[in-house]
Design a protein around this motif. Structure first.
Motif, PDB file in Angstrom:
ATOM      1  N   PRO A 162      -8.551  25.061  14.259  1.00 13.96           N
ATOM      2  CA  PRO A 162      -7.483  25.874  13.649  1.00 13.96           C
ATOM      3  C   PRO A 162      -6.152  25.813  14.400  1.00 13.96           C
ATOM      4  N   GLY A 163      -6.143  25.297  15.620  1.00  9.73           N
ATOM      5  CA  GLY A 163      -4.885  25.137  16.341  1.00  9.73           C
ATOM      6  C   GLY A 163      -3.904  24.244  15.588  1.00  9.73           C
ATOM      7  N   LEU A 164      -4.430  23.377  14.718  1.00 12.80           N
ATOM      8  CA  LEU A 164      -3.569  22.445  13.972  1.00 12.80           C
ATOM      9  C   LEU A 164      -2.818  23.123  12.833  1.00 12.80           C
ATOM     10  N   ALA A 165      -3.216  24.356  12.518  1.00 13.86           N
ATOM     11  CA  ALA A 165      -2.594  25.038  11.380  1.00 13.86           C
ATOM     12  C   ALA A 165      -1.268  25.668  11.791  1.00 13.86           C
ATOM     13  N   VAL A 166      -0.343  24.841  12.257  1.00 14.01           N
ATOM     14  CA  VAL A 166       1.005  25.325  12.579  1.00 14.01           C
ATOM     15  C   VAL A 166       2.035  24.302  12.107  1.00 14.01           C
ATOM     16  N   ALA A 167       3.267  24.757  11.971  1.00 16.33           N
ATOM     17  CA  ALA A 167       4.332  23.891  11.473  1.00 16.33           C
ATOM     18  C   ALA A 167       4.493  22.668  12.373  1.00 16.33           C
ATOM     19  N   GLY A 168       4.747  21.543  11.765  1.00 18.58           N
ATOM     20  CA  GLY A 168       5.038  20.328  12.519  1.00 18.58           C
ATOM     21  C   GLY A 168       3.859  19.390  12.675  1.00 18.58           C
ATOM     22  N   MET A 169       2.634  19.900  12.537  1.00 19.42           N
ATOM     23  CA  MET A 169       1.467  19.038  12.764  1.00 19.42           C
ATOM     24  C   MET A 169       1.347  17.945  11.685  1.00 19.42           C
ATOM     25  N   GLY A 170       1.801  18.265  10.474  1.00 25.85           N
ATOM     26  CA  GLY A 170       1.777  17.255   9.418  1.00 25.85           C
ATOM     27  C   GLY A 170       2.764  16.132   9.702  1.00 25.85           C
ATOM     28  N   ASP A 171       3.913  16.484  10.264  1.00 34.08           N
ATOM     29  CA  ASP A 171       4.921  15.473  10.623  1.00 34.08           C
ATOM     30  C   ASP A 171       4.360  14.544  11.708  1.00 34.08           C
ATOM     31  N   VAL A 172       3.649  15.173  12.667  1.00 33.62           N
ATOM     32  CA  VAL A 172       3.019  14.382  13.734  1.00 33.62           C
ATOM     33  C   VAL A 172       2.007  13.404  13.132  1.00 33.62           C
ATOM     34  N   LEU A 173       1.208  13.911  12.203  1.00 33.24           N
ATOM     35  CA  LEU A 173       0.203  13.040  11.585  1.00 33.24           C
ATOM     36  C   LEU A 173       0.875  11.859  10.883  1.00 33.24           C
ATOM     37  N   ALA A 174       1.937  12.131  10.142  1.00 34.76           N
ATOM     38  CA  ALA A 174       2.628  11.049   9.421  1.00 34.76           C
ATOM     39  C   ALA A 174       3.112   9.983  10.403  1.00 34.76           C
ATOM     40  N   GLY A 175       3.671  10.420  11.534  1.00 34.05           N
ATOM     41  CA  GLY A 175       4.137   9.465  12.537  1.00 34.05           C
ATOM     42  C   GLY A 175       2.993   8.667  13.142  1.00 34.05           C
ATOM     43  N   MET A 176       1.850   9.318  13.316  1.00 29.38           N
ATOM     44  CA  MET A 176       0.702   8.608  13.890  1.00 29.38           C
ATOM     45  C   MET A 176       0.179   7.522  12.943  1.00 29.38           C
ATOM     46  N   PRO A 188       0.815  -1.220   0.000  1.00 30.25           N
ATOM     47  CA  PRO A 188       0.000   0.000   0.000  1.00 30.25           C
ATOM     48  C   PRO A 188       0.843   1.262   0.000  1.00 30.25           C
ATOM     49  N   THR A 189       0.316   2.286  -0.686  1.00 30.68           N
ATOM     50  CA  THR A 189       0.930   3.619  -0.674  1.00 30.68           C
ATOM     51  C   THR A 189      -0.090   4.575  -0.077  1.00 30.68           C
ATOM     52  N   LEU A 190       0.410   5.496   0.767  1.00 29.66           N
ATOM     53  CA  LEU A 190      -0.470   6.503   1.361  1.00 29.66           C
ATOM     54  C   LEU A 190       0.115   7.877   1.062  1.00 29.66           C
ATOM     55  N   LEU A 191      -0.705   8.785   0.589  1.00 28.90           N
ATOM     56  CA  LEU A 191      -0.262  10.139   0.264  1.00 28.90           C
ATOM     57  C   LEU A 191      -1.002  11.114   1.163  1.00 28.90           C
ATOM     58  N   THR A 192      -0.266  12.083   1.726  1.00 23.61           N
ATOM     59  CA  THR A 192      -0.887  12.998   2.687  1.00 23.61           C
ATOM     60  C   THR A 192      -0.681  14.460   2.278  1.00 23.61           C
ATOM     61  N   PRO A 193      -1.171  14.865   1.096  1.00 23.84           N
ATOM     62  CA  PRO A 193      -0.908  16.231   0.637  1.00 23.84           C
ATOM     63  C   PRO A 193      -1.778  17.284   1.312  1.00 23.84           C
ATOM     64  N   HIS A 194      -1.219  18.483   1.518  1.00 23.96           N
ATOM     65  CA  HIS A 194      -2.072  19.633   1.762  1.00 23.96           C
ATOM     66  C   HIS A 194      -2.449  20.167   0.375  1.00 23.96           C
ATOM     67  N   PRO A 195      -3.344  21.170   0.311  1.00 20.05           N
ATOM     68  CA  PRO A 195      -3.845  21.565  -1.016  1.00 20.05           C
ATOM     69  C   PRO A 195      -2.764  21.964  -2.013  1.00 20.05           C
ATOM     70  N   LEU A 196      -1.690  22.628  -1.550  1.00 17.23           N
ATOM     71  CA  LEU A 196      -0.644  23.031  -2.507  1.00 17.23           C
ATOM     72  C   LEU A 196       0.086  21.797  -3.046  1.00 17.23           C
ATOM     73  N   GLU A 197       0.370  20.831  -2.173  1.00 17.53           N
ATOM     74  CA  GLU A 197       1.026  19.599  -2.641  1.00 17.53           C
ATOM     75  C   GLU A 197       0.102  18.832  -3.587  1.00 17.53           C
ATOM     76  N   ALA A 198      -1.194  18.839  -3.283  1.00 17.45           N
ATOM     77  CA  ALA A 198      -2.149  18.162  -4.174  1.00 17.45           C
ATOM     78  C   ALA A 198      -2.156  18.839  -5.534  1.00 17.45           C
ATOM     79  N   ALA A 199      -2.104  20.184  -5.524  1.00 18.80           N
ATOM     80  CA  ALA A 199      -2.110  20.923  -6.791  1.00 18.80           C
ATOM     81  C   ALA A 199      -0.862  20.578  -7.607  1.00 18.80           C
ATOM     82  N   ARG A 200       0.275  20.445  -6.912  1.00 18.13           N
ATOM     83  CA  ARG A 200       1.511  20.091  -7.640  1.00 18.13           C
ATOM     84  C   ARG A 200       1.389  18.692  -8.238  1.00 18.13           C
TER      85      ARG A 200
END
Ligand SMILES: NC(=O)C1=CN([C@@H]2O[C@H](COP(=O)(O)OP(=O)(O)OC[C@H]3O[C@@H](n4cnc5c(N)ncnc54)[C@H](OP(=O)(O)O)[C@@H]3O)[C@@H](O)[C@H]2O)[C@@H](O)CC1
Ligand SMILES: [K+]
Length: 489
Positions: free
Chosen positions: A418-432, A354-366
């Motif tokens: 909106p508290g999640l809209a800060v640097a590092g939260m995406g890294d946390v999600l990936a680890g989870m 399996p492959t999992l992709l976790t883009p935010h909107p800009l990464e999805a656009a790319r």
């Protein structure tokens, strides 16, 4: 539970599916509109206090018809109200025309223009529902403005007027309600994009005993549980996670993903840094390996991307990682690199694991070669397109994250703030996600579970602090650990 079988999550339907339901139940008795108006009256009545001033606004279509029915029920129960109907009798759809006749027969007064400026304790927004076609203008835009100026509490029926039910974005002026009572099923536009800012607290009036049409689901709990750990356990039972990232200046991203993976229960976690990584003194159990060996090591989850940078070495590691036999999560810079190198897309599609992709909107656009505005204009459609194109599980991040499966299913997440809209939260999600994969969850369950946990943990932490300002990654990790334990034990 299989990836396709999630009976406990609330169904979430887009307009085409709601229209199908509407057609299937065209001859239902009592009709759907009668049920909707009655449900709205039943919802509001216990919340009204003696002396409350109540304004009801009805629009030109069936959303307006719902309000006409609601007004009749409230009037018949002796509730004082001021009803304004902004429609044209000659153009009323059948059910709404019948509702107007019944309202008149019941002797409920009806006005056809907005009242002078005055305060209202409650206002009901029944201007437009899922039939919204274009931006609100003229008297309808004025009505939205009037509600915002003079109503203490707004109850939107079905969907706040001006908000698109499928996308969660307004076409122009749009009601910001404190409550939305939505009919038949939940709707993605109440949760994703700007939806939550307009809908307020969402309540569902199902109107039918069962839904004969399916579309997507709202994620409101962990969709799968981890089994209880036997006393006779050892770390080898809870999986091996590799994390590749942490180029110079961004080492923290890899460390955060590693901490999240550990604290959410992964047995062993190795970081493969693109630059020398510091020792995480608060998590001494985080191990390190050369990044390229993680691509060939036996693992239950491999995460590639947090703080990885866009240099040639990062691209090489991305290429190697695509051949890993482990479930592979591509995040952050790995997604940007993937977007810039279409030649790699086929390799992703053909991965046996399996492959999992976790883009935010800009990464999805790319990845899709379009703009962020295109992505946001239809988040569900673009998440589904990515999942199909890459044969991957995808989460399109942002308010009301959308998860899409390679076989065309989708979910909208209801947790988070909106508290999640800060640097590092995406890294946390990936680890989870990696932690749940490592402990044996299937790819879809791990992604859905982590998305929901990440938001729910942020909600817990914000409730404790009284607001979202300054929410930290470690608070989210700790709260997520607690949520996961409480869900599984
Ligand atoms: N689905 C179901 O099963 C059930 C649905 N129910 C209810 O029905 C609602 C859907 O009703 P609906 O289709 O009549 O649409 P609705 O939102 O009232 O507006 C359409 C009217 O507005 C007009 N119009 C549109 N945009 C406009 C604009 N910007 N500015 C001005 N005019 C505009 C458009 O006219 P036209 O575009 O032709 O000019 C048309 O006249 C649904 O949300 C729910 O509340 C419930 O009764 C229970 C069961
Ligand atoms: K409405």
């Amino acid at each position: 539970m299989s990836d396709c079988d999630r009976p406990n999550l609330p169904p979430c339907l887009r307009s085409f599916a709601l229209r199908q339901l509407e057609m299937q139940h065209a001859h239902l008795q009592p009709p759907l509109m009668e049920r909707a108006g009655q449900a709205a009256a039943d919802w509001l009545l216990p919340r009204l206090q003696a002396g409350d001033r109540l304004l009801l606004l009805a629009g030109p279509g069936n959303n307006g018809g719902d309000v006409l029915v609601m007004a009749r029920h409230l009037h018949q129960r002796g509730v004082p109200l001021h009803l304004v109907w902004l429609g044209e009798e000659a153009r009323l759809p059948g059910d709404a025309a019948a509702a107007l006749q019944q309202l008149r027969a019941a002797g409920c007064p009806l006005h056809t223009s907005l009242p002078p400026a005055q305060q209202w304790d409650w206002a009901v927004d029944g201007l437009f529902g899922i039939g919204l076609q274009r931006p609100l203008q003229g008297q309808y835009a004025e009505a939205v403005n009037y509600l915002h100026l003079y109503a203490r509490r707004i109850l939107a029926l079905d969907i706040p007027s001006g908000l698109q039910a499928d996308t969660g974005y307004p076409t122009g002026p749009a009601v910001r309600a404190q409550y939305t009572l939505t009919f038949l099923s939940d709707k993605p536009g109440l949760w994703t994009g700007a939806g939550q800012d307009h809908a307020g607290e969402v309540h569902i009036a199902p109107l039918l005993d069962t839904l004969s049409v399916t579309d997507g689901w709202r994620l409101d709990q962990l969709p799968a549980r981890l089994p209880a750990r036997p006393h006779d356990s050892h770390k080898g039972r809870f999986g091996r996670v590799g994390i590749i990232g942490g180029a110079a200046g961004m080492q923290g991203a890899a460390l955060l993903a590693g901490r999240a993976a550990l604290q959410l229960g992964a047995g062993r976690v190795w970081l493969g840094g693109l630059s020398p990584l510091p020792l995480d003194v608060s998590h001494l159990q985080l191990m390190q390996q050369p990044a390229d060996t993680l691509c060939t090591q036996a693992l239950e989850a491999l995460v590639v991307g947090p703080g990885m940078g866009l240099e040639h070495a990062a691209l090489q590691l991305l290429q190697q990682s695509l051949h890993s036999t482990a479930p592979l999560l591509l995040d952050a810079d790995a997604l940007t690199l993937l977007g810039a190198h279409p030649a790699l897309h086929t390799t992703v599609q053909q991965r046996p694991a399996p492959t999992l992709l976790t883009p935010h909107p800009l990464e999805a656009a790319r990845l899709l070669g379009c703009t962020v505005a295109d992505i946001q204009a239809d988040r569900i459609q673009h998440a589904l397109q990515l999942a199909q194109q890459f044969k991957a599980w995808v989460v399109l991040k942002g308010a009301g994250s959308i998860v899409a499966s390679p076989d065309g299913q989708w979910w909208v997440n209801g947790s988070g703030n909106p508290g999640l809209a800060v640097a590092g939260m995406g890294d946390v999600l990936a680890g989870m996600v990696a932690a749940l994969l490592a402990q044996g969850m299937a790819a879809g369950d791990a992604l859905l579970g982590a998305i929901w946990l990440h938001g729910a943990a942020a909600d817990d932490a914000v409730a404790q602090q009284g607001g979202p300002i300054g929410l930290s990654c470690d608070e989210v990790i700790t709260a997520a650990r607690s949520r996961l334990n409480r869900a599984c034990y």
